[in-house]
Design a protein around this motif. Sequence first.
Motif, PDB file in Angstrom:
ATOM      1  N   MET A  83       2.396 -57.327  -5.819  1.00  0.00           N
ATOM      2  CA  MET A  83       1.984 -56.107  -5.172  1.00  0.00           C
ATOM      3  C   MET A  83       0.582 -55.752  -5.679  1.00  0.00           C
ATOM      4  SD  MET A  83       3.882 -52.312  -5.107  1.00  0.00           S
ATOM      5  CE  MET A  83       5.089 -52.907  -6.197  1.00  0.00           C
ATOM      6  N   ASN A  84      -0.271 -55.291  -4.792  1.00  0.00           N
ATOM      7  CA  ASN A  84      -1.599 -54.801  -5.164  1.00  0.00           C
ATOM      8  C   ASN A  84      -1.492 -53.309  -5.424  1.00  0.00           C
ATOM      9  OD1 ASN A  84      -2.555 -57.354  -4.697  1.00  0.00           O
ATOM     10  ND2 ASN A  84      -3.576 -56.856  -2.791  1.00  0.00           N
ATOM     11  N   ILE A  85      -1.708 -52.922  -6.674  1.00  0.00           N
ATOM     12  CA  ILE A  85      -1.547 -51.537  -7.078  1.00  0.00           C
ATOM     13  C   ILE A  85      -2.904 -50.956  -7.436  1.00  0.00           C
ATOM     14  CG2 ILE A  85      -0.477 -49.970  -8.741  1.00  0.00           C
ATOM     15  CD1 ILE A  85       1.818 -52.058  -8.937  1.00  0.00           C
ATOM     16  N   CYS A  86      -3.303 -49.950  -6.670  1.00  0.00           N
ATOM     17  CA  CYS A  86      -4.570 -49.265  -6.921  1.00  0.00           C
ATOM     18  C   CYS A  86      -4.353 -48.220  -8.005  1.00  0.00           C
ATOM     19  CB  CYS A  86      -5.054 -48.587  -5.643  1.00  0.00           C
ATOM     20  SG  CYS A  86      -6.577 -47.643  -5.886  1.00  0.00           S
ATOM     21  N   ALA A  87      -5.225 -48.208  -8.987  1.00  0.00           N
ATOM     22  CA  ALA A  87      -5.191 -47.192 -10.029  1.00  0.00           C
ATOM     23  C   ALA A  87      -6.482 -46.392  -9.978  1.00  0.00           C
ATOM     24  CB  ALA A  87      -5.014 -47.818 -11.406  1.00  0.00           C
ATOM     25  N   PHE A  88      -6.326 -45.098  -9.827  1.00  0.00           N
ATOM     26  CA  PHE A  88      -7.452 -44.175  -9.956  1.00  0.00           C
ATOM     27  C   PHE A  88      -7.376 -43.606 -11.358  1.00  0.00           C
ATOM     28  CE2 PHE A  88      -6.758 -43.747  -5.250  1.00  0.00           C
ATOM     29  CZ  PHE A  88      -7.948 -44.349  -4.876  1.00  0.00           C
ATOM     30  N   LEU A  89      -8.472 -43.736 -12.120  1.00  0.00           N
ATOM     31  CA  LEU A  89      -8.463 -43.305 -13.510  1.00  0.00           C
ATOM     32  C   LEU A  89      -9.874 -43.153 -14.036  1.00  0.00           C
ATOM     33  CD1 LEU A  89      -7.656 -46.361 -15.745  1.00  0.00           C
ATOM     34  CD2 LEU A  89      -7.993 -46.573 -13.321  1.00  0.00           C
ATOM     35  N   SER A  90      -9.965 -42.624 -15.224  1.00  0.00           N
ATOM     36  CA  SER A  90     -11.242 -42.298 -15.831  1.00  0.00           C
ATOM     37  C   SER A  90     -11.966 -43.525 -16.378  1.00  0.00           C
ATOM     38  CB  SER A  90     -11.006 -41.319 -16.987  1.00  0.00           C
ATOM     39  OG  SER A  90     -12.218 -41.001 -17.623  1.00  0.00           O
ATOM     40  N   ALA A  91     -13.284 -43.455 -16.342  1.00  0.00           N
ATOM     41  CA  ALA A  91     -14.106 -44.465 -17.002  1.00  0.00           C
ATOM     42  C   ALA A  91     -14.564 -43.959 -18.366  1.00  0.00           C
ATOM     43  CB  ALA A  91     -15.319 -44.818 -16.143  1.00  0.00           C
ATOM     44  N   ALA A  92     -14.050 -42.793 -18.786  1.00  0.00           N
ATOM     45  CA  ALA A  92     -14.429 -42.206 -20.078  1.00  0.00           C
ATOM     46  C   ALA A  92     -13.618 -42.828 -21.210  1.00  0.00           C
ATOM     47  CB  ALA A  92     -14.206 -40.693 -20.054  1.00  0.00           C
ATOM     48  N   ASP A  93     -14.193 -42.788 -22.397  1.00  0.00           N
ATOM     49  CA  ASP A  93     -13.466 -43.203 -23.597  1.00  0.00           C
ATOM     50  C   ASP A  93     -12.556 -42.051 -23.993  1.00  0.00           C
ATOM     51  OD1 ASP A  93     -14.694 -45.739 -23.934  1.00  0.00           O
ATOM     52  OD2 ASP A  93     -16.472 -44.759 -24.761  1.00  0.00           O
ATOM     53  N   GLY A 125     -11.520 -49.220  -9.847  1.00  0.00           N
ATOM     54  CA  GLY A 125     -12.930 -48.931  -9.660  1.00  0.00           C
ATOM     55  C   GLY A 125     -13.896 -49.925 -10.253  1.00  0.00           C
ATOM     56  N   GLY A 126     -13.387 -50.940 -10.928  1.00  0.00           N
ATOM     57  CA  GLY A 126     -14.213 -52.058 -11.365  1.00  0.00           C
ATOM     58  C   GLY A 126     -15.020 -51.865 -12.626  1.00  0.00           C
ATOM     59  N   SER A 127     -14.915 -50.699 -13.256  1.00  0.00           N
ATOM     60  CA  SER A 127     -15.757 -50.410 -14.405  1.00  0.00           C
ATOM     61  C   SER A 127     -15.316 -51.174 -15.656  1.00  0.00           C
ATOM     62  CB  SER A 127     -15.752 -48.908 -14.705  1.00  0.00           C
ATOM     63  OG  SER A 127     -16.589 -48.635 -15.811  1.00  0.00           O
ATOM     64  N   GLU A 128     -16.305 -51.484 -16.464  1.00  0.00           N
ATOM     65  CA  GLU A 128     -16.095 -52.164 -17.736  1.00  0.00           C
ATOM     66  C   GLU A 128     -16.243 -51.160 -18.883  1.00  0.00           C
ATOM     67  OE1 GLU A 128     -14.727 -54.791 -18.293  1.00  0.00           O
ATOM     68  OE2 GLU A 128     -15.589 -55.956 -19.891  1.00  0.00           O
ATOM     69  N   SER A 129     -15.867 -49.905 -18.622  1.00  0.00           N
ATOM     70  CA  SER A 129     -15.963 -48.900 -19.673  1.00  0.00           C
ATOM     71  C   SER A 129     -14.742 -47.984 -19.656  1.00  0.00           C
ATOM     72  CB  SER A 129     -17.251 -48.068 -19.508  1.00  0.00           C
ATOM     73  OG  SER A 129     -17.262 -47.398 -18.272  1.00  0.00           O
ATOM     74  N   GLY A 130     -14.517 -47.377 -20.812  1.00  0.00           N
ATOM     75  CA  GLY A 130     -13.486 -46.362 -20.957  1.00  0.00           C
ATOM     76  C   GLY A 130     -12.088 -46.822 -20.606  1.00  0.00           C
ATOM     77  N   LEU A 131     -11.323 -45.892 -20.045  1.00  0.00           N
ATOM     78  CA  LEU A 131      -9.936 -46.168 -19.690  1.00  0.00           C
ATOM     79  C   LEU A 131      -9.840 -47.260 -18.629  1.00  0.00           C
ATOM     80  CD1 LEU A 131      -7.171 -45.159 -20.597  1.00  0.00           C
ATOM     81  CD2 LEU A 131      -7.203 -43.593 -18.669  1.00  0.00           C
ATOM     82  N   VAL A 163      -9.761 -50.446 -20.534  1.00  0.00           N
ATOM     83  CA  VAL A 163      -8.483 -50.598 -21.239  1.00  0.00           C
ATOM     84  C   VAL A 163      -7.422 -51.142 -20.285  1.00  0.00           C
ATOM     85  CG1 VAL A 163      -6.592 -49.305 -22.338  1.00  0.00           C
ATOM     86  CG2 VAL A 163      -8.970 -48.818 -22.960  1.00  0.00           C
ATOM     87  N   VAL A 164      -7.330 -50.552 -19.105  1.00  0.00           N
ATOM     88  CA  VAL A 164      -6.308 -50.969 -18.138  1.00  0.00           C
ATOM     89  C   VAL A 164      -6.615 -52.373 -17.604  1.00  0.00           C
ATOM     90  CG1 VAL A 164      -5.279 -50.428 -15.895  1.00  0.00           C
ATOM     91  CG2 VAL A 164      -5.624 -48.623 -17.575  1.00  0.00           C
ATOM     92  N   ALA A 165      -7.856 -52.641 -17.255  1.00  0.00           N
ATOM     93  CA  ALA A 165      -8.211 -53.971 -16.747  1.00  0.00           C
ATOM     94  C   ALA A 165      -7.932 -55.044 -17.800  1.00  0.00           C
ATOM     95  CB  ALA A 165      -9.671 -54.003 -16.313  1.00  0.00           C
ATOM     96  N   ASP A 166      -8.297 -54.782 -19.055  1.00  0.00           N
ATOM     97  CA  ASP A 166      -8.015 -55.738 -20.139  1.00  0.00           C
ATOM     98  C   ASP A 166      -6.518 -56.001 -20.241  1.00  0.00           C
ATOM     99  OD1 ASP A 166     -10.721 -55.862 -20.800  1.00  0.00           O
ATOM    100  OD2 ASP A 166     -10.521 -54.615 -22.615  1.00  0.00           O
ATOM    101  N   GLY A 167      -5.729 -54.935 -20.217  1.00  0.00           N
ATOM    102  CA  GLY A 167      -4.282 -55.076 -20.359  1.00  0.00           C
ATOM    103  C   GLY A 167      -3.658 -55.878 -19.238  1.00  0.00           C
ATOM    104  N   VAL A 168      -4.077 -55.616 -18.013  1.00  0.00           N
ATOM    105  CA  VAL A 168      -3.551 -56.361 -16.864  1.00  0.00           C
ATOM    106  C   VAL A 168      -3.933 -57.833 -16.975  1.00  0.00           C
ATOM    107  CG1 VAL A 168      -3.762 -56.698 -14.355  1.00  0.00           C
ATOM    108  CG2 VAL A 168      -3.432 -54.393 -15.285  1.00  0.00           C
ATOM    109  N   GLN A 169      -5.199 -58.081 -17.238  1.00  0.00           N
ATOM    110  CA  GLN A 169      -5.683 -59.459 -17.282  1.00  0.00           C
ATOM    111  C   GLN A 169      -5.038 -60.239 -18.425  1.00  0.00           C
ATOM    112  OE1 GLN A 169     -10.024 -60.007 -17.698  1.00  0.00           O
ATOM    113  NE2 GLN A 169      -9.892 -61.089 -15.742  1.00  0.00           N
ATOM    114  N   GLU A 170      -4.942 -59.641 -19.594  1.00  0.00           N
ATOM    115  CA  GLU A 170      -4.351 -60.323 -20.752  1.00  0.00           C
ATOM    116  C   GLU A 170      -2.863 -60.610 -20.545  1.00  0.00           C
ATOM    117  OE1 GLU A 170      -5.377 -57.836 -24.075  1.00  0.00           O
ATOM    118  OE2 GLU A 170      -7.519 -58.183 -23.754  1.00  0.00           O
ATOM    119  N   ALA A 171      -2.196 -59.816 -19.698  1.00  0.00           N
ATOM    120  CA  ALA A 171      -0.767 -60.017 -19.435  1.00  0.00           C
ATOM    121  C   ALA A 171      -0.521 -60.906 -18.213  1.00  0.00           C
ATOM    122  CB  ALA A 171      -0.078 -58.667 -19.255  1.00  0.00           C
TER     123      ALA A 171
END
Length: 179
Positions: free
Chosen positions: A1-11, A37-43, A46-54
């Motif tokens: 499933m493709n799950i869109c996450a809207f979330l902060s780019a803030a630390d 949203g494709g950002s390499e910063s903040g939350l 964190v989420v992109a790293d977690g998804v990719q590492e898993a």
Amino acid sequence: MNICAFLSAADLDARYTRPAREFAELLGKGGHTLVWGGSESGLMKVVADGVQEAGGRLVGVSVDFLAAKARTNADEMVIAGDLAERKALLLAKSDAVVIMVGGTGTLDEATEILELKKHGKHTKPVVLLNVAGFYDGLKEQFRRMEAEGFLPMPLAELVFFAEDGVGALAYLEESAGVR
């Protein structure tokens, strides 16, 4: 499933990053794709790293004025011309939506997604992930809107409030018929 996450780019501090990371790992281990949203910063990072590492996939949709902050090792990265196009692409590339903690940008995305659903422009399940009670006030406001007749559909059909990632993913998978 493709799950869109809207979330902060803030630390953010651990009360937000830890549950976000746990949710991300659930997505990845479940074989889901994160659309974000494709950002390499903040939350967002964190989420992109977690998804990719898993073991999950990453589909990013950045915007031209933030392209320099876009993740370079996503499975797919699209650069939209403006925020309206970005939101449309995020929704189009997803099967479901999770609204995580965030600021005005996240709130803008959340209200647009809910408004589109209210008007029948999509039927995708939407979850507000209420980590650390972040959305308690919004939840109460939605209940008031429903009670006073501002919503043309039951609140439960518009959005599901989950207190943790396990509940959020279980709702999404059940809604999509994923076992």
